[in-house]
Design an enzyme around this catalytic site. Structure first.
Site, short mmCIF file in Angstrom:
data_model
loop_
_atom_site.label_atom_id
_atom_site.label_comp_id
_atom_site.label_asym_id
_atom_site.label_seq_id
_atom_site.Cartn_x
_atom_site.Cartn_y
_atom_site.Cartn_z
CB SER A 100 5.98 -1.43 -11.95
OG SER A 100 4.97 -1.39 -12.95
CE LYS B 269 1.71 2.23 -6.90
NZ LYS B 269 1.96 3.69 -6.91
CD GLU C 150 -3.16 7.29 -3.07
OE1 GLU C 150 -2.18 6.77 -3.67
OE2 GLU C 150 -3.11 7.68 -1.89
#
Length: 390
Positions: free
Chosen positions: A373, A85, A107
């Site tokens: 991830s 991210k 968010e």
């Protein structure tokens, strides 16, 4: 691809009040792409702040246990803040500065995007508000604390399903209200144009690195790429560099308690299409067109729609999509921890669950890259509740 479209998917299905903000963002992004100084600063921060390149790791023991294809992990769990991210958060943070925005709203579901955004805002000196559903706050307490420690204000969303979908709703409302000073740092490859393209581009560093790394390690291309798919940013980031190569793409959605139960987030399993959060794509909906509530043990996959580029990949059969249940993800979570000494995020464990099924059926000279991830620190509380025999 026409403007904002991936085949028939994508678009800008938003209120008129948001169109000027999207136009401003689209222009700023186009200008940044053409600016060598923006690229230089972004690449420098990816190296020195994020810690890129992340390694491509040969999972020797898991490969031996499976007895088939060679398994490699792209170690996004080793990036700063613990997941992929940060790549996108950093890129959009630099864009916000370029647009002279002083405040960021975001968010988060699993919390990793919220932490990445909070860290980026702290480093760049931007105000930060993160919207998070009540249920996700309860199951992601370590990340909630991290966001607050990094200076972010975490606003609880107690509406609807109290998960990621509702957090996005509130972030969009905030953006409409405060658009002059605020940038909405959307965390996945979804939403209205230009977000799906922009997020994919910021995450495409994953695939570019993996491609060079596997050629260095094996001297040939991988057979298959596997990644979990919530909104779809980690998977599209891995797939992008290989889109013109003869490499199989497999996206793994959240099967929850099973498709028959209705408690899942496997959008392609039901094949409904419609509009959610400004984009036309596959989504879970009731017979009268209402967006359905979803379920996944992993907060980051607990979302009723999927990024529009994945929708196009599905329709054109460029990628295959399957799902892993909560039970399968928990099993994979334990196996990779036990055999490789790596505790994955529950989201990533869905992709590992698929390689556990697929690798044994493949030839020994074939290669699978799994995008790991994120790391699993944030999920230990959830897993401890589910596993009683350790």
């Amino acid at each position: 691809m026409s403007k904002g479209r991936f085949g028939k998917f994508g678009g800008q299905y938003v209120p008129e009040t948001l169109m000027p903000a999207l136009a401003e963002l689209e222009q700023a992004y186009a200008d940044a792409r053409a600016d060598t100084e923006f690229h230089r600063e972004f690449q420098e921060l990816l190296k020195k702040f994020v810690g890129r390149p992340t390694p491509l790791y040969f999972a020797k023991r898991l490969t031996e246990v499976c007895g088939g294809a060679k398994i490699y992990f792209k170690r996004e769990d080793l990036a700063h803040t613990g997941a992929h991210k940060i790549n996108n958060a950093l890129g959009q943070g630099l864009l916000a500065k370029r647009m002279n925005k002083t405040r960021i709203v975001a968010e988060t579901g699993a919390g990793q995007h919220g932490v990445a955004t909070a860290a980026t805002c702290a480093m760049l000196g931007l105000g930060c508000v993160v919207y998070m559903g009540t249920d996700d706050i309860a199951r992601q307490q370590p990340n909630v604390f991290r966001m607050k420690l990094l200076g972010a204000e975490v606003r609880e969303v107690n509406a609807g399903s109290r998960t990621l979908k509702d957090a996005i709703n509130e972030a969009l409302r905030d953006w409409v209200t405060n658009v002059r000073t605020t940038h909405y740092l959307l965390g996945s490859a979804l939403g209205p144009h230009p977000y799906p393209t922009m997020v994919r581009e910021f995450q495409s560093v994953i695939g570019r690195e993996a491609k060079q790394q596997i050629l260095d390690a094996e001297g040939k291309m991988p057979t298959t790429l596997i990644a979990c798919v919530g909104g779809g940013s980690n998977s599209i980031g891995l797939f992008d560099a290989f889109r013109d190569d003869e490499v199989e793409f497999i996206g793994v959605e959240a099967g929850g308690h099973g498709i028959e139960s209705g408690k899942h987030a496997a959008r392609f399993a039901e094949r409904g299409v419609g509009v959610l959060h400004g984009t036309y794509t596959y989504l879970l909906q009731s017979e009268d067109g209402q967006v359905r509530e979803t379920h996944s043990i992993s907060a980051g996959l607990d979302y009723p729609a999927v990024g529009p580029e994945h929708a196009e990949f599905f329709e054109t059969e460029r990628a295959g999509y399957t799902y892993a249940t909560d039970e399968e993800a928990l099993d994979a979570f334990q196996k990779i921890s036990h055999y490789e000494g790596i505790i994955p995020a529950l989201e990533s464990a869905h992709a590992v669950a698929e390689v556990l099924k697929r690798a044994p059926e493949m030839k020994r000279d074939e290669i699978v890259i799994v995008n790991l991830s994120g790391r699993g620190d944030k999920d230990l509380q959830t897993v401890m509740k589910e596993i009683s025999d350790l």
